[in-house]
Scaffold this active site. Structure first.
Site, PDB file in Angstrom:
ATOM      1  N   LYS A 218       0.749  -0.964  -0.027  1.00  0.00           N
ATOM      2  CA  LYS A 218       0.072   0.063  -0.127  1.00  0.00           C
ATOM      3  C   LYS A 218       0.894   1.285   0.088  1.00  0.00           C
ATOM      4  O   LYS A 218       1.757   1.258   0.713  1.00  0.00           O
ATOM      5  CB  LYS A 218      -0.731   0.016   1.345  1.00  0.00           C
ATOM      6  CG  LYS A 218      -1.904  -1.115   1.292  1.00  0.00           C
ATOM      7  CD  LYS A 218      -2.939  -0.942   0.231  1.00  0.00           C
ATOM      8  CE  LYS A 218      -4.061  -2.069   0.018  1.00  0.00           C
ATOM      9  NZ  LYS A 218      -5.004  -1.966  -0.938  1.00  0.00           N
ATOM     10  N   ASP A 246      -0.260   0.311  -4.602  1.00  0.00           N
ATOM     11  CA  ASP A 246      -1.612   0.573  -4.549  1.00  0.00           C
ATOM     12  C   ASP A 246      -1.955   1.930  -3.624  1.00  0.00           C
ATOM     13  O   ASP A 246      -1.805   1.699  -2.469  1.00  0.00           O
ATOM     14  CB  ASP A 246      -2.213  -0.579  -3.908  1.00  0.00           C
ATOM     15  CG  ASP A 246      -4.002  -0.332  -4.011  1.00  0.00           C
ATOM     16  OD1 ASP A 246      -4.234   0.603  -4.287  1.00  0.00           O
ATOM     17  OD2 ASP A 246      -4.709  -1.597  -3.598  1.00  0.00           O
ATOM     18  N   GLU A 272      -1.784   1.187  -8.600  1.00  0.00           N
ATOM     19  CA  GLU A 272      -3.054   0.822  -8.573  1.00  0.00           C
ATOM     20  C   GLU A 272      -3.931   2.215  -7.862  1.00  0.00           C
ATOM     21  O   GLU A 272      -3.519   2.591  -6.864  1.00  0.00           O
ATOM     22  CB  GLU A 272      -3.321  -0.414  -7.708  1.00  0.00           C
ATOM     23  CG  GLU A 272      -4.685  -0.870  -7.647  1.00  0.00           C
ATOM     24  CD  GLU A 272      -4.630  -2.401  -6.814  1.00  0.00           C
ATOM     25  OE1 GLU A 272      -3.739  -3.087  -7.028  1.00  0.00           O
ATOM     26  OE2 GLU A 272      -5.610  -2.577  -6.258  1.00  0.00           O
ATOM     27  N   GLU A 299     -11.397  -1.989  -8.677  1.00  0.00           N
ATOM     28  CA  GLU A 299     -12.297  -2.229  -7.363  1.00  0.00           C
ATOM     29  C   GLU A 299     -13.340  -1.628  -7.122  1.00  0.00           C
ATOM     30  O   GLU A 299     -14.109  -2.022  -6.555  1.00  0.00           O
ATOM     31  CB  GLU A 299     -11.153  -2.522  -6.284  1.00  0.00           C
ATOM     32  CG  GLU A 299     -10.854  -1.443  -5.444  1.00  0.00           C
ATOM     33  CD  GLU A 299      -9.800  -1.515  -4.411  1.00  0.00           C
ATOM     34  OE1 GLU A 299      -8.842  -2.111  -4.763  1.00  0.00           O
ATOM     35  OE2 GLU A 299      -9.931  -1.271  -3.193  1.00  0.00           O
ATOM     36  N   ASP A 322     -14.004  -6.337  -9.967  1.00  0.00           N
ATOM     37  CA  ASP A 322     -14.527  -7.010  -8.698  1.00  0.00           C
ATOM     38  C   ASP A 322     -15.788  -7.676  -9.042  1.00  0.00           C
ATOM     39  O   ASP A 322     -16.587  -7.343  -9.937  1.00  0.00           O
ATOM     40  CB  ASP A 322     -14.829  -5.935  -7.839  1.00  0.00           C
ATOM     41  CG  ASP A 322     -15.165  -6.408  -6.545  1.00  0.00           C
ATOM     42  OD1 ASP A 322     -14.313  -6.534  -5.496  1.00  0.00           O
ATOM     43  OD2 ASP A 322     -16.460  -6.731  -6.265  1.00  0.00           O
ATOM     44  N   HIS A 349      -9.731  -7.909  -8.676  1.00  0.00           N
ATOM     45  CA  HIS A 349      -9.562  -7.552  -7.368  1.00  0.00           C
ATOM     46  C   HIS A 349     -10.005  -8.505  -6.180  1.00  0.00           C
ATOM     47  O   HIS A 349     -11.195  -9.063  -6.672  1.00  0.00           O
ATOM     48  CB  HIS A 349     -10.337  -6.493  -7.271  1.00  0.00           C
ATOM     49  CG  HIS A 349     -10.528  -5.785  -5.702  1.00  0.00           C
ATOM     50  ND1 HIS A 349     -11.960  -5.862  -4.989  1.00  0.00           N
ATOM     51  CD2 HIS A 349      -9.703  -5.342  -4.775  1.00  0.00           C
ATOM     52  CE1 HIS A 349     -11.536  -5.449  -3.845  1.00  0.00           C
ATOM     53  NE2 HIS A 349     -10.290  -5.366  -3.589  1.00  0.00           N
TER      54      HIS A 349
END
Lengths: 429, 429
Positions: A218, A246, A272, A299, A322, A349
């Site tokens: 992240k 991400d 992401e 997502e 997703d 996702h």
């Protein structure tokens, strides 16, 4: 034999994950939750679907399922299968409820749970895991499952059919490859923002030992922290391993471009959610600026119209659909086909609760019938909460094994529903 | 004096309009409804806000207000005013509830109702109608009300401030003009799809007699019906009168272009919602194809990021922001400023229930401080349900008169709430 749907049950199931920092990122700190739906039938078989939420507000998607359930109860599986688009629109284009989206947010996520429960039922009645149920379906039947309204400027039913028909060529070889090797995966469990540096280092080391060669961290915190953590993770990875980043939408467009100018030192494979999920034009600008690093998103992309534009604009190099943010298998099919038309690989996702169970079927089907390549394809894997499902994913050496039981793999154990049911389950009392 | 918010009450109020065909268009057949919010204070003053919905599902936006209310209850008006962006984000970027949007649909509409109720409270405490409360606010305070996150690539705080400061020049003259002449409007009451031809003809004739020189019809039915109805309405309008068309998203992109090639014979001023509300790139293609007919949209544009892109892409010639689809006054301010930056006139979406009452304030403020022109500006007017408000709009000779009572004009009469409260009010029993 006619199978009639006799009812829709919905359960508000929440897992207290926020306290541990699991799932923490630049913008979410959630108690992973499921709006869990069961459709019952006069044949005794049930179908299970869910949509994933982040804790508070799960009661809203549950209430939305109840508001939509009358479109499902009383119908037969046969009439639904015979008029897929009619059934899908009865839910997604309800003349009063559509206003609450349209086709986005609470109402669309609830539609996804409900529609997926019916698909699960159909696959169970056919005695096949969802991936096989879809992969063995004639092209015409798959095309008839898709609402081309609002995407016909990007893909026509004829083009979709052609892609799906090509997907029968070499099918047996591709299936044999998956049965032998499994499906490539990556892990997101190493680098949540809530984890201290030592935990990140240990988890990365362990992931490498467990066979992972692609991991996601992240980003989107203070840039110096992102840089430090990226250095720790990259330092633990063997040569050639992939590191994805991400940012969960936290950056503005120019900020994303500036941050990636620094983070590219760690050779990210993709960035992401660099900015707001609705910002197609912003993603396109970022994609041009950060190439050859790919931009990935999906997502929280609301529906097929957003994916259509992301692809038309060249805004994404990875399509992260997703399973239950959009309105179920029907809409996912349209997005897989759009991605194939535009030549963009799909890496669904996952994570949350139940998402790994769901999306393995989609990635496998995509490889077998649509994308026909594993190049750049990976399924996200997060090692959380699988124990609550009757048919949990199996992952070994960084790869998903094929699920073999009938259905869509999101049936929850009754004891888990009872324990984590909100607000009255023992876990919440 | 400190004023503390002591509670948030929410009422599910629905009007049975669907049966009459009022409000029927290509995609909606609704019972006009309001998620009606009252914030109470320890000073005895209350603030009112609402979001408009289309009937079924109003319970979802009501429940979403309840899920968000804890961000409001207990806070003082002074601390909210001192940290506008912090307050706004506490609601729109809640770490768990944001997942259900993000910033779109049920959760964002509920945010709009709640945030507007606080703005209404502030204007009442200041003793000013909302338009005046905003129009007399220093530029710095208005800028501090706006979250520039995710729009800073299109407008900066400095640019916003410059527009608002220019808005003080000639202010008195513009105000005098509005006090004398009122604000231009158009009517949508003549051409709902549910009305037969004779009713359409009679209503158009009556509208002309009542002073209207701009009317809107619904399109998006079978094309030959649209053409016939356009001929009826155009035939009743005097030379120079404007005819707008509204397809409520029913067309695909290419279909919209083809339909407008026929409908342009009736000299439409704009085509509203020609395709899916999320399709920025589609609107841009349609705009290029149908020029000089303008493309208009906004009533279901989810948030400022969508408006930003519609403007960046040259996709709209008319910006139809809604007062409560987005997250209240704060977000509307950002959209008005974006539209001004890109030189696109704002004609707010109205109709429904309470929307005319709301948006008159926004259009007046826009003219006084932001857009500074009436060229191409009109407020939509639908003659429905005004009798349920304590300070209903006044429209004469096709123009809105300035509202003069303190607040945002969406306070409902207690007897209307009691009568139409769902499901227990007498109207629904």
């Amino acid at each position: 034999m006619t199978v009639r749907i006799t009812g829709v049950d919905v359960h508000d199931v929440r897992f207290p994950t926020a306290a541990a920092g699991d799932g923490s990122d630049a913008i979410n700190k959630g108690d992973y939750s499921a709006t869990y739906v069961e459709v019952t039938t006069d044949a005794g078989v049930t179908g299970s679907g869910l949509t994933f939420t982040n804790g508070r507000g799960n009661e809203l998607t549950c209430a939305a399922v109840e508001a939509l359930a009358h479109h499902v109860t009383g119908r037969t599986v046969e009439e639904i299968a015979a008029d897929q688009v009619g059934f899908w629109r009865s839910i997604t284009a309800d003349v009063q409820l559509r206003w609450l989206g349209p086709e986005k947010g609470v109402i669309h996520m609830a539609s996804g749970a409900l529609i997926n429960a019916v698909w699960d039922l159909r696959a169970r009645l056919a005695g096949k895991p969802m991936w096989r149920y879809l992969a063995e379906m004639p092209a015409g039947e798959l095309v008839a499952s898709i609402d081309f309204r609002h995407i016909s400027d990007a893909i026509t039913p004829g083009e979709a059919r052609e892609i799906l028909e090509k997907g029968t060529i070499g099918y047996a070889e591709r299936l044999a490859e998956l049965e032998r090797d499994g499906f490539p995966a990556y892990t997101t469990s190493v680098g949540w923002l809530g984890y201290p540096d030592d935990k990140v280092r240990d988890l990365t080391r362990q992931a490498v030992a467990d066979g992972w060669r692609a991991v996601k961290m992240k980003t989107g915190g203070p840039l110096e922290d992102d840089v430090r953590r990226a250095g720790i993770i990259r330092g633990e990875l063997p040569d050639g391993a992939l590191l994805m980043m991400d940012s969960n939408q936290v950056w503005d467009v120019d900020q994303a471009i500036a941050a990636m100018a620094e983070l590219k030192a760690f050779d990210p494979y993709w960035i992401e959610e660099p900015t707001h999920a609705d910002d197609v034009l912003g993603h396109a600008r970022i994609a041009r600026a950060v190439a050859p690093v790919r931009v990935a998103t999906g997502e929280v992309a609301a529906n097929r119209v957003i994916f259509k534009q992301l692809l038309q604009a060249g805004a994404i190099g990875v399509c992260q659909v997703d399973a239950c943010r959009v309105a179920g298998v029907n809409e996912v099919l349209s997005i897989l086909l759009l991605a194939a038309k535009f030549g963009v690989p799909v890496c669904p996702h996952s994570g949350g609760v139940g998402l790994c169970e769901y999306v393995q079927h989609l990635a496998i089907f995509d490889f077998l019938r649509v994308g026909r390549s594993l190049d750049g394809r990976m399924i996200e894997y997060v090692d959380h909460l699988h124990e609550h499902f009757t048919d949990p994913v199996t992952v070994a050496d960084g790869r998903y094994r094929l699920p073999l039981l009938p259905g869509y793999s999101v049936e929850m154990k009754p004891e888990s529903i009872a324990e984590f049911r909100f607000p009255d389950g023992p876990a919440w009392r």
